[in-house]
Design an enzyme around this catalytic site. Structure first.
Site, PDB file in Angstrom:
ATOM      1  N   GLU A 294       0.846   3.888   1.783  1.00 41.61           N
ATOM      2  CA  GLU A 294       1.280   4.326   3.112  1.00 41.61           C
ATOM      3  C   GLU A 294       2.452   3.493   3.623  1.00 41.61           C
ATOM      4  OE1 GLU A 294      -3.241   5.056   2.911  1.00 41.61           O
ATOM      5  OE2 GLU A 294      -1.844   3.487   2.281  1.00 41.61           O
TER       6      GLU A 294
ATOM      7  N   CYS B 168      -2.310  -0.068   7.488  1.00 44.18           N
ATOM      8  CA  CYS B 168      -1.503   1.142   7.311  1.00 44.18           C
ATOM      9  C   CYS B 168      -1.549   2.026   8.552  1.00 44.18           C
ATOM     10  CB  CYS B 168      -1.958   1.907   6.074  1.00 44.18           C
ATOM     11  SG  CYS B 168      -1.644   0.982   4.552  1.00 44.18           S
TER      12      CYS B 168
ATOM     13  N   HIS C  50       0.849  -1.190   0.000  1.00 49.96           N
ATOM     14  CA  HIS C  50       0.000   0.000   0.000  1.00 49.96           C
ATOM     15  C   HIS C  50       0.885   1.240   0.000  1.00 49.96           C
ATOM     16  CE1 HIS C  50      -3.838  -1.987   1.875  1.00 49.96           C
ATOM     17  NE2 HIS C  50      -3.266  -2.757   0.956  1.00 49.96           N
TER      18      HIS C  50
ATOM     19  N   CYS D 125      -6.140   2.187   5.866  1.00 53.68           N
ATOM     20  CA  CYS D 125      -6.759   0.947   6.315  1.00 53.68           C
ATOM     21  C   CYS D 125      -6.149   0.567   7.666  1.00 53.68           C
ATOM     22  CB  CYS D 125      -6.537  -0.159   5.291  1.00 53.68           C
ATOM     23  SG  CYS D 125      -4.819  -0.721   5.173  1.00 53.68           S
TER      24      CYS D 125
END
Length: 158
Positions: free
Chosen positions: A56, A87, A54, A84
């Site tokens: 992040e 993250c 991801h 999420c």
């Protein structure tokens, strides 16, 4: 003269747009300390076949590498979407001071992405840490990213 939050979020949005052009999910992240940009990344889940890639997490890894430290205290994480659970947890463990996001988890859920819906406040309480969290910065621009992604890629979501 301080650089604006809109500028940093704009960089995250630009990075997400680049990712969409590369067939990646419509998410971008920029991490700063003061006016210094430590990292700016987009999702690379599909190109790396790595569900943890991801934006992040990639940005946190790069910021830590740049600082040669796992402590990101004093840093701000700008994300095109509310982080999420994975993250957010990584941001807590790295001791990020602030998270500023554009679109919400609800926006991602409505687009078909699988996100665990846990309120940011609950996450902070569970971890015992206080990260300043604020949403709604350049939300309209971030929602356009999700729409563009769905038009180009269709149902390729995670």
């Amino acid at each position: 003269m301080a650089i604006s939050e809109e500028y940093f979020m704009g960089l995250a949005i630009k990075k997400a747009r680049q990712g969409i052009g590369e067939g990646q999910a419509p998410f971008g992240c920029c991490i700063t300390r003061g006016d210094s940009i430590l990292s700016c990344e987009h999702d690379k889940v599909w190109s790396r076949n790595d569900i943890t890639a991801h934006a992040e997490l990639l940005a946190i890894r790069e910021a830590c590498k740049k600082l040669k430290d796992v402590n990101l205290m004093g840093c701000t994480l700008y994300s095109t979407c509310e982080p999420c659970a994975m993250c957010y947890s990584a941001a807590q463990w790295a001791r990020v001071s602030r998270i500023i996001f554009a679109s919400s988890l609800d926006d991602a859920l409505q687009a078909g992405f699988s996100k665990v819906k846990i309120a940011q406040e609950q996450r902070g309480e569970m971890a015992g840490l206080n990260i300043e969290i604020r949403g709604g910065l350049l939300t309209a621009e971030a929602k356009v990213l999700i729409e563009q992604y769905r038009e180009i890629v269709g149902d390729r979501i995670y």
